[in-house]
Design an enzyme around this catalytic site. Structure first.
Site, PDB file in Angstrom:
ATOM      1  N   TYR A 138       5.312   0.805   0.457  1.00  0.00           N
ATOM      2  CA  TYR A 138       6.060   1.008   1.701  1.00  0.00           C
ATOM      3  C   TYR A 138       6.331   2.500   1.842  1.00  0.00           C
ATOM      4  CZ  TYR A 138       9.746  -0.013   5.219  1.00  0.00           C
ATOM      5  OH  TYR A 138      10.517  -0.090   6.344  1.00  0.00           O
ATOM      6  N   LYS A 166       2.240   0.117   3.876  1.00  0.00           N
ATOM      7  CA  LYS A 166       3.008  -0.091   5.102  1.00  0.00           C
ATOM      8  C   LYS A 166       3.302   1.295   5.655  1.00  0.00           C
ATOM      9  CE  LYS A 166       7.196  -2.049   7.125  1.00  0.00           C
ATOM     10  NZ  LYS A 166       8.533  -2.665   6.894  1.00  0.00           N
TER      11      LYS A 166
END
Length: 304
Positions: A138, A166
């Site tokens: 992320y 992400k």
């Protein structure tokens, strides 16, 4: 038997519904999951920022995982978010998720401590080496103050189970930087709702969504239309959606999106302290955005 994670399509960053007594509301959680599956989402992510990860007990995360696995029935992968302050704790949570049937992980950099590049890469590697599960990093320096750069991903590329990113840097040029540097080595998932269509057009493989928790059909319509090359139709829905998508980039995104999911019948307003439900003018302003959008919901175009 784990479900293969393809890192493509729409993955809701799921809300965590609570009861009035501050316990997990698993029946409502499963109602939302069924709505997501009915819309055609491609995977679930448990315990992310929208899932109020920092307030969940470990046993609650496992209960959510088991509930999601029971609903998914192998149709889509179920991912668990790992957001911990220490490497030892992150490894423990990753092992625990794997032992309880998770199909993959979303991994944040160390919480609270602003680790430098060497420390961050070492943290990611240390977790990845202790699990066989596929991992999505992320990358959100806007909220978590640590940027995972192209140079850092070059080091991480040596670990085969670090497979996806992400992309939440809010810098759309980073999509192209990653593609130029790595080709298809890393799958890229757009992680900012207000940049989702743009990220898909630039070559992201999927969309980790927030407002999908309240509007799964509209989210899936945009994704499907973009992938089918029907950009005008996708853009029309996206423009309608934008006032709602902007609820995702506010510090109170949890309260805002829970209010939206309540309005569409697949969520509730209960949040866990220190968050508190919205009141007064703020609540009325957010409700106005939601009600205006719901009064003008577009007729969805089917991708051809």
């Amino acid at each position: 038997m784990n479900v293969s994670v393809q890192w493509e399509g729409v993955y809701p960053a799921l809300l965590t519904p609570f009861t009035a007594n501050d316990e997990l509301d698993l029946p409502l959680f499963e109602t939302n999951l069924h709505a997501q599956l009915d819309a055609g989402v491609h995977g679930f992510i448990i315990g992310g920022s929208l899932g109020e990860a920092s307030t969940l007990l470990n046993e609650e995360k496992i209960a959510l995982l088991q509930s999601a696995l029971g609903v998914a029935q192998g149709r889509v992968p179920v991912l668990v978010n790992i957001a911990e302050q220490g490497t030892k704790q992150a490894i423990a949570r990753a092992r625990e998720a794997e032992a309880n049937g998770a199909d993959g992980l979303m991994l944040l950099p160390p919480m609270r401590y602003p680790a430098d590049a060497r420390e961050t890469v070492t943290f990611f590697k240390s977790v990845a080496e202790e699990t066989t599960l596929p991992i999505m990093i992320y990358n959100n320096p806007y909220d978590y103050k640590i940027m995972t750069t192209v140079a850092m991903f070059a080091e991480l590329s040596a670990l085969p189970n670090i497979q996806a990113v992400k992309e939440s840097t809010r810098d759309l040029t980073n999509v192209t930087r990653m593609r130029n540097a790595f080709g298809d080595r890393f799958k890229l998932m757009g992680g900012v709702d207000t940049l989702a269509l743009e990220a898909l057009l630039l070559g992201c493989d999927g969309w980790v969504g927030g407002l999908v928790d309240a509007f799964p059909q509209e989210t899936m319509a945009i994704y499907d239309l973009v992938k089918a090359g029907q950009l005008a139709e996708a853009l029309a829905i996206y423009r309608w959606f934008m006032p709602l998508l902007e609820l995702d980039i506010h510090p109170k995104l949890v309260q805002y999106i829970k209010l939206a999911a309540t309005a569409t019948g697949i969520g509730s307003e209960y949040v866990r302290a220190p968050r508190l439900p919205l009141v007064g003018t703020e609540r009325e302003q957010v409700l106005h955005v939601i009600k205006t959008a719901m009064a003008n919901r577009p007729v969805l175009t089917t991708a051809q």
